[in-house]
Design an enzyme around this catalytic site. Sequence first.
Site: not given
Lengths: 577, 577
Positions: B283, B42-43, B426, B434, B273, B280, B22
């Site tokens: 995970d 993958n989740c 609320y 509250k 790095t 990098a 992009r």
Amino acid sequence: MKRVVIIGGVAAGMSAAARLRRLDEEVSIVVLERDRYVSYANCGLPYHIGGAIPDREQLLVVTPEHLRATLNLDVRTEHEVIAIDREAQTVEVHDHQRGSRYTEAYDILVLAQGAAPLRPPVPGIDHPRVFTLRSMPDMDAIKAIVDGGAERAIVVGGSYIGVEVAEALRERQLDVHLIELQDQVMPLLDIEMATDLRYHMELHGVTLHLGTAATSCADVDGRIAVTLRTGETIVADFVVLAAGVRPITSLAQQIGLALGTTGGIKVDATMRTSDPHIYAAGDMVEVIDTVTGEPTLVALAGPANRQGRIVADQICGRDSTYTTTQGTAVVKIFAMTGGATGTSEKTLRRLGRAYRKVYLHPAGHASYYPGTAPMHIKLLFAPEDGRVLGAQIVGYDGVDKRLDVLATAIRAGMTVFDLERLELAYAPPYGSAKDPVNMAGFLAANLLRGDVAFWYPDEYEQQSATTVFLDVRGPQEYAQWHIPGAVNIPLTELRSRVEELRPLNAKPMRIYCMVGFRSYLAYRILRQHGFEDVATLAGGGRTFTSFYRTTLATGAPGIPFVSHAEEDLAAQMLLDQ
Amino acid sequence: MKRVVIIGGVAAGMSAAARLRRLDEEVSIVVLERDRYVSYANCGLPYHIGGAIPDREQLLVVTPEHLRATLNLDVRTEHEVIAIDREAQTVEVHDHQRGSRYTEAYDILVLAQGAAPLRPPVPGIDHPRVFTLRSMPDMDAIKAIVDGGAERAIVVGGSYIGVEVAEALRERQLDVHLIELQDQVMPLLDIEMATDLRYHMELHGVTLHLGTAATSCADVDGRIAVTLRTGETIVADFVVLAAGVRPITSLAQQIGLALGTTGGIKVDATMRTSDPHIYAAGDMVEVIDTVTGEPTLVALAGPANRQGRIVADQICGRDSTYTTTQGTAVVKIFAMTGGATGTSEKTLRRLGRAYRKVYLHPAGHASYYPGTAPMHIKLLFAPEDGRVLGAQIVGYDGVDKRLDVLATAIRAGMTVFDLERLELAYAPPYGSAKDPVNMAGFLAANLLRGDVAFWYPDEYEQQSATTVFLDVRGPQEYAQWHIPGAVNIPLTELRSRVEELRPLNAKPMRIYCMVGFRSYLAYRILRQHGFEDVATLAGGGRTFTSFYRTTLATGAPGIPFVSHAEEDLAAQMLLDQ
């Protein structure tokens, strides 16, 4: 022993009383409440009428007896204060239970009477079948007439209470007509954000009369006939007035307390009025808007409760202060949720403030996990530093969550760049790895960094005759709906066909797709191929048609109807912005 | 033309690739993915096994062909990088489709290989019926064996993936055994916060083996026998290893890139790095913890995606940087939701950091509106200034919302005093005037302002013999369960009976009720009556029994069993803290 007298025993008054007792065992606390109940759940009233809360007792959070036992409060219901003597520091009380009057002395007086429903000056509005809904007796009266077999109701006012009441009455199978002065429901939202709520209400059988008003009410054999400005007359079993509220300031005015420009009681940051012995809290006080800094009136339970706590702190010599109110609010309308926090575009325009805006339509959670639908987000922010000014969201799942995240961001003074970096809880049933709030931040930051230029639905009619509209969706989508005269080059063919557009380079080019993602990619491609006057439609065809369906009605000048049910979210599911 | 090679095509790698395109139409972008799929969800893998996502194709968010068409990316699946030459700036690639090898040159290399499941060094762990769940083929293999009629499964590891897999397999009617080294499920939570999740999993038929480990695996006629440290052996059709992950750093180590103390790749704020031509993300990198400032490894999709974006920005010469990771995470376990943001008490203790904590049990929304249940909140904050350090929440409705609000507060550096002032959305179906987050702020601020002193469940056994335990609940509640030897004076009688306690004034007095509200009122009364060494039980009997049911088991030293289903939330519904 210090004597504190509190007028009003619901949100602000009862919060003040309870906190005061926790801080001080010795002080004498008298709560004078005009009505029969204190500390009841007034936000729950429509839901008892509608049946979601079947047990009326559930709404009576606490009784005066319980308050005496746990908090040693002297709570007197049906005790109305009819006069205040600032010199003598006394209040004159009418005891409606005994029909007697007496005088009560105070060291500190707390005004927490709240707000009263507005009654428009319409002939016949005092008809006994015209109700408001602020108290338990109001609720009981409306519920009795519904239980008695009423068939049609008219709701006047399309804001929070009005739409909640309309929903409740539809749940009871009544024929419901809702009349709203503005040309939209939920006038606190900007008009394009209210479109889905409007159609959702109609889908659930509410007849909307928008952009009009009742001009008279008349009795028809015990029922009530309401005539609209349009000339139409609706005969119904009853009317619920939900046309807004105004602060109850008659007592305050009688004793000359200062009022603000909005008509609310003027208080300082300690919630003290112009009389150092008198505090005020809740719907009756004027507050400062968090975003605009302007004085405003906000009738919401959260701020009222917090103000009550601050009054108690101050009475006990603590330094807690009230800052500002940002007007965070949410409403359930059948299966949908809508709400806002911070300021709206219409308010920013009215005040002449600079702002930028983005629209997006992310799913409430990972679109591959069941039970989600697109939500529609509008984010307003400052052009100079990206500070978040306001947000509006309408959708199905996860709307209230994103409102609260954005409300917290506004309170913290966060910018759209901060929204990019928020680390929110993700698992497929709850969100997306790039949460809708992150996505809003990405879009807004792209705009401020100059990585994208948007054009907006309301600019459509001002486009010059030479403007090229470029539709980058697929041919089937184009066939279904497109902006009249638009050139169709699908995104996937754009790189190879960019030379076709080269002769049009001198003209303004306005790109669009359905939700804004493909046209953003197209924008990036064209800009890097030397196209200069290009912009991508903010919110895509989805926001465009929301805007025009509302203001110009279906089939208005050159804007064909498009079913939002068919909207193509594939691009959005694909990747992020 | 600049050549960017990205190793890894899921979260971080694909975010980097998409954003890079992009920003720059010209750069050559090659994505090398060892597996067959890129950018898949993958989740969502456990949910396809469990059946919530019936259509496998839903998980394949995008194909290489689509990425070429929309983003002009050169995505090569089943292409594994087997060596990197930093001097020559090339990678050696094994093309598993063709069985060939080739060399690819880069100007910039991006490592985004993620993390690999930990395989505990247990004899027999390489049995073909031992699976992990990180990829589509992993999922396909597990689903095939379940579809084939498997009856019993063993899940090793009780963190996010482990409990999601256990739920999925229970949905498929398997007999599920879950083995976890810690004496709790969800070890990222503090132990008392995991109790409800543990019992909820058992309620849904998962057999938990907590505080133990597998010591060996062996084949039994094609099935697998897992022996535990306890000596017990479980025979099952298959095993799913979900015992954590470690960064995939073998390539990085081969070429001598710097690693951090955690074993993750060391990167600077630009995600670069120790080699200026190599970035990098995801995970595999070591990050800094938002709250503690310590280096840490966090395998979460959100941070991975954001890091990928930053790599792209940096490659294009932009100044965006990554700051810190706060580890916001959430998990669905059957009908419950649990999660955390910021740091935990166990981490703060390990680091020797000062902290304070409060517990509370508010309803997810107005308790009079149907469809809510108490959630259990633990808030950790700094003693000196009240800065929010961490939060854990377990419950049913509205848990993810409050996690996100608190995650936003932590990111903004907010204090508990700021939480008091948050103005959240609320209406009865969504929250309370509250909000639970406000309530957490009230409690914490009360503590820091000295308006309350707490005692905590883990202090129970260190109390002196002279400690007076004062139970301020009603006699029926007392009869049902109480702390052994506790004196019972209901709150409603405390003011009139305070002189009964006077002879005990010299002794430490530890007050409690069920959720902490009545004992807080009692604390306020006693303090103001001259009692000095008094404290109220944080979280009440609810948190107390959660703590002891977990660590001492039902009926342990002096702690009778109490059913949490009977918990009395009346006090909490009554008024606020």
